[in-house]
Scaffold this active site. Structure first.
Site, mmCIF file in Angstrom:
data_model
loop_
_atom_site.group_PDB
_atom_site.id
_atom_site.type_symbol
_atom_site.label_atom_id
_atom_site.label_comp_id
_atom_site.label_asym_id
_atom_site.label_seq_id
_atom_site.Cartn_x
_atom_site.Cartn_y
_atom_site.Cartn_z
ATOM 1 N N TYR A 134 17.220 42.249 21.735
ATOM 2 C CA TYR A 134 17.668 43.589 22.096
ATOM 3 C C TYR A 134 16.480 44.518 22.330
ATOM 4 C CZ TYR A 134 22.540 42.564 20.751
ATOM 5 O OH TYR A 134 23.819 42.064 20.679
ATOM 6 N N LYS A 166 20.550 35.771 23.274
ATOM 7 C CA LYS A 166 21.645 36.677 23.599
ATOM 8 C C LYS A 166 21.019 37.939 24.164
ATOM 9 C CE LYS A 166 25.310 39.138 21.315
ATOM 10 N NZ LYS A 166 26.015 39.395 20.068
HETATM 11 P P1 FBP Z 1 29.771 43.275 20.648
HETATM 12 O O1 FBP Z 1 30.343 42.351 21.692
HETATM 13 O O2 FBP Z 1 30.823 43.951 19.845
HETATM 14 O O3 FBP Z 1 28.761 44.235 21.253
HETATM 15 O O4 FBP Z 1 28.987 42.361 19.627
HETATM 16 C C1 FBP Z 1 27.755 41.856 19.950
HETATM 17 C C2 FBP Z 1 26.681 42.347 18.974
HETATM 18 O O5 FBP Z 1 25.455 41.729 19.260
HETATM 19 C C3 FBP Z 1 26.991 42.102 17.534
HETATM 20 O O6 FBP Z 1 26.625 40.821 17.147
HETATM 21 C C4 FBP Z 1 26.232 43.220 16.877
HETATM 22 O O7 FBP Z 1 26.817 43.649 15.712
HETATM 23 C C5 FBP Z 1 26.315 44.313 17.868
HETATM 24 O O8 FBP Z 1 26.491 43.731 19.134
HETATM 25 C C6 FBP Z 1 25.102 45.183 17.840
HETATM 26 O O9 FBP Z 1 25.199 46.143 18.840
HETATM 27 P P2 FBP Z 1 24.210 47.370 18.933
HETATM 28 O O10 FBP Z 1 22.837 46.857 18.583
HETATM 29 O O11 FBP Z 1 24.356 47.793 20.345
HETATM 30 O O12 FBP Z 1 24.678 48.378 17.972
#
Ligand code: FBP
Length: 242
Positions: A134, A166
């Protein structure tokens, strides 16, 4: 097709309603949909809810999330450190482990150092590793879904030894093809994100699968839907056929 349910940790129960706040409800969606190839839990949820898999009502393979952070530190350079060991993940029945790296954060070195040790130990113990890559923090602000930043995140995950990364979707097929190419032999799964209109979501799934993604890790777009089983099947229809 990974069903993600670690948002209670990452965001707090604010994402939930009276139904999906109960982890059993997520297990039920997963069983009824029958399309998920993995379910993502933190260790505490896995310990209390995943064993129901052995009671004859199988759940998909467990992907145990090893790190996590709360949403209380908004606006800072994010860091997320290991909370669960690989041995513990195995005891809980994990068939793969997951770990978030906030790419671009001023703390990325800490997460990368921890991640490479996790990869080494997990591979030694026959567990594949999913990297939640991320882009976050002021160095990548406003570019979290840009082609160059997401491709860089993909490449970084490959170089760090991840089996799957991911990643956020970049928004168009052409740019995402470059992300997938940058990932080499590592497989790319796309994050779901906040709840979207069903048509928009399905178009996106079709696009990133066409661009060469392996699948999707999705949470809120499933269990916040009025028809969680129906949308799961519609996504699977694309993921397994494109
Ligand atoms: P979602 O499909 O609900 O976005 O889930 C994916 C995910 O990666 C979860 O594993 C994690 O809790 C969440 O998104 C984190 O999202 P962010 O960093 O945007 O708050």
């Amino acid at each position: 097709m990974l069903l993600a349910y670690d948002q209670g940790f990452e965001h707090g129960p604010t994402d939930f309603d009276d139904d999906n706040v109960d982890p059993e409800a997520i297990c039920k969606i997963s069983r009824e949909a029958g399309v998920f190839t993995g379910i993502v839990f933190q260790s505490g949820i896995a310990e209390k809810y995943y064993p129901s898999a052995s009671s004859g009502q199988a759940l998909p393979p467990l992907v145990l999330k090893l790190n996590g952070k709360t949403s209380f530190h908004k606006g800072e350079e994010p860091v997320s450190l290991q909370l669960c060991s690989i041995d513990r993940a195995k005891e809980l029945g994990a068939k793969a482990v997951g770990y978030t790296i906030y790419v671009g954060s001023e703390h990325e070195e800490q997460m990368m150092a921890e991640f490479t040790k996790i990869v080494e130990e997990a591979h030694h113990k026959d567990l594949p590793v999913v990297a939640w890559m991320y882009p976050r923090g002021k160095h990548v602000e406003g570019k979290e879904t840009s082609k160059d930043v997401v491709a860089y995140a993909a490449r970084l995950a490959l170089e760090l030894g991840a089996d799957f990364a991911k990643l956020p979707y970049t928004g168009d097929v052409e740019s995402f093809e470059w992300v997938v190419k940058s990932a080499g032999k590592m497989k790319v799964v796309v994050q779901g994100g906040s709840k979207k209109d069903e048509g928009v979501l399905l178009d996106q799934v079709w696009e990133f699968m066409k661009a060469g993604a392996t699948g999707m890790a999705v949470g809120r777009n499933i269990w916040q839907s009025d028809d969680p089983v129906g949308i799961s099947k519609k996504i699977a229809e694309i993921v397994f056929k494109v």
